[in-house]
Design a protein around this motif. Structure first.
Motif, PDB file in Angstrom:
ATOM      1  N   GLN A 114       3.026   6.922   6.002  1.00  0.00           N
ATOM      2  CA  GLN A 114       1.578   7.019   5.783  1.00  0.00           C
ATOM      3  C   GLN A 114       1.206   8.365   5.168  1.00  0.00           C
ATOM      4  O   GLN A 114       0.337   8.434   4.294  1.00  0.00           O
ATOM      5  N   LYS A 117       2.095   8.186   1.458  1.00  0.00           N
ATOM      6  CA  LYS A 117       1.131   7.386   0.703  1.00  0.00           C
ATOM      7  C   LYS A 117      -0.200   8.116   0.565  1.00  0.00           C
ATOM      8  O   LYS A 117      -0.855   8.016  -0.481  1.00  0.00           O
ATOM      9  N   LEU A 118      -0.598   8.854   1.575  1.00  0.00           N
ATOM     10  CA  LEU A 118      -1.847   9.622   1.506  1.00  0.00           C
ATOM     11  C   LEU A 118      -1.759  10.668   0.400  1.00  0.00           C
ATOM     12  O   LEU A 118      -2.647  10.781  -0.440  1.00  0.00           O
ATOM     13  N   SER A 121      -1.800   9.094  -2.977  1.00  0.00           N
ATOM     14  CA  SER A 121      -3.138   8.602  -3.335  1.00  0.00           C
ATOM     15  C   SER A 121      -3.985   9.667  -4.024  1.00  0.00           C
ATOM     16  O   SER A 121      -4.839   9.346  -4.835  1.00  0.00           O
ATOM     17  N   ARG A 128       1.541   8.907 -10.003  1.00  0.00           N
ATOM     18  CA  ARG A 128       1.429   7.554  -9.443  1.00  0.00           C
ATOM     19  C   ARG A 128       2.088   6.522 -10.356  1.00  0.00           C
ATOM     20  O   ARG A 128       2.699   5.573  -9.875  1.00  0.00           O
ATOM     21  N   SER A 156       6.157  -5.668   1.243  1.00  0.00           N
ATOM     22  CA  SER A 156       4.918  -5.341   1.955  1.00  0.00           C
ATOM     23  C   SER A 156       4.275  -4.076   1.392  1.00  0.00           C
ATOM     24  O   SER A 156       3.062  -4.035   1.142  1.00  0.00           O
ATOM     25  N   ASP A 157       5.080  -3.034   1.186  1.00  0.00           N
ATOM     26  CA  ASP A 157       4.556  -1.783   0.599  1.00  0.00           C
ATOM     27  C   ASP A 157       3.958  -2.041  -0.774  1.00  0.00           C
ATOM     28  O   ASP A 157       2.892  -1.524  -1.104  1.00  0.00           O
ATOM     29  N   GLU A 159       2.765  -4.906  -2.025  1.00  0.00           N
ATOM     30  CA  GLU A 159       1.550  -5.731  -1.956  1.00  0.00           C
ATOM     31  C   GLU A 159       0.369  -5.001  -1.327  1.00  0.00           C
ATOM     32  O   GLU A 159      -0.769  -5.165  -1.759  1.00  0.00           O
ATOM     33  N   GLU A 160       0.633  -4.200  -0.308  1.00  0.00           N
ATOM     34  CA  GLU A 160      -0.461  -3.559   0.427  1.00  0.00           C
ATOM     35  C   GLU A 160      -0.903  -2.222  -0.176  1.00  0.00           C
ATOM     36  O   GLU A 160      -2.056  -1.833   0.003  1.00  0.00           O
ATOM     37  N   PHE A 161      -0.016  -1.533  -0.865  1.00  0.00           N
ATOM     38  CA  PHE A 161      -0.372  -0.188  -1.334  1.00  0.00           C
ATOM     39  C   PHE A 161      -0.188  -0.005  -2.845  1.00  0.00           C
ATOM     40  O   PHE A 161      -1.126   0.359  -3.545  1.00  0.00           O
ATOM     41  N   TYR A 162       1.010  -0.245  -3.349  1.00  0.00           N
ATOM     42  CA  TYR A 162       1.306   0.109  -4.732  1.00  0.00           C
ATOM     43  C   TYR A 162       0.598  -0.790  -5.754  1.00  0.00           C
ATOM     44  O   TYR A 162       0.119  -0.294  -6.776  1.00  0.00           O
ATOM     45  N   MET A 165      -3.146   0.203  -5.825  1.00  0.00           N
ATOM     46  CA  MET A 165      -3.253   1.517  -6.456  1.00  0.00           C
ATOM     47  C   MET A 165      -3.012   1.398  -7.965  1.00  0.00           C
ATOM     48  O   MET A 165      -3.735   1.977  -8.772  1.00  0.00           O
TER      49      MET A 165
END
Length: 190
Positions: A114, A117-118, A121, A128, A156-157, A159-162, A165
């Protein structure tokens, strides 16, 4: 040093510092991964010197004995900063505690993933985009990952984050990342 020579130097650093390392699930030399990440970026039109050098060097601090200071000395602040942000082992507990105290944040309560990822971001678009290209390459052959849990984590990473973004900064690249995941899902269903 001109731009072409700087990229050539980054490639030499990549090959030298990853010498003797191999990609998980294959017998390919590890340096083929950052080179492919740079190639993916170039394919999508991100061939500028800064982006290419960050791509070629993105794993050297995390996976070898080189330090960010040496990258800064040889390649400059912007490239070193990109490599620093993309390296998961570069923020010390002291820095996290300072951020928590100084900015009234609770970063120390976040997992390492986390925290990574923060900071990603809030990084520059070039950084990025390198991470998105890294994810594209890492998902091209998910079947080769030996541990099923690591496959699900990568998906999962993504789909949920990358993917969310990347839709803002590199939508064409994201289509390739989504295709890799779809192709993997089709493979396991057959």
């Amino acid at each position: 040093m001109n731009n072409k020579k700087l990229i050539e130097l980054a490639k030499k650093y990549c090959e030298h510092f990853h010498d003797g390392q191999f990609r998980k699930g294959s017998n390919l030399p590890y340096h083929t991964h950052p080179i492919e990440v740079a190639s993916i970026l170039e394919k999508f039109g991100y061939a500028d010197t800064i982006t290419q050098c960050i791509a070629l060097l993105h794993d050297v601090v995390e996976d070898t004995n080189i330090i960010t200071g040496e990258i800064k000395e040889r390649f400059g602040y912007e490239i070193a900063n990109g490599v620093f942000v993309l390296s998961k082992n570069t923020i010390s507990n002291e820095t996290i505690e300072w951020l928590d105290r100084s900015l009234s944040l609770n970063i120390s309560n976040l997992s390492e993933a986390q925290q990574y990822k923060l900071r990603l971001s809030f990084s520059r678009r070039k950084i990025r985009r390198v991470k998105i290209a890294d994810m594209i390459h890492n998902t091209q052959d998910l079947v080769s990952l030996s541990k099923p849990g690591s496959i699900e984590k990568k998906i999962s990473d993504a789909e949920e984050f990358y993917i969310p973004m990347g839709r803002k900064i590199a939508p064409i690249m994201i289509k390739e990342l989504e295709k890799n995941i779809t192709d993997y899902n089709k493979q396991i269903l057959n």
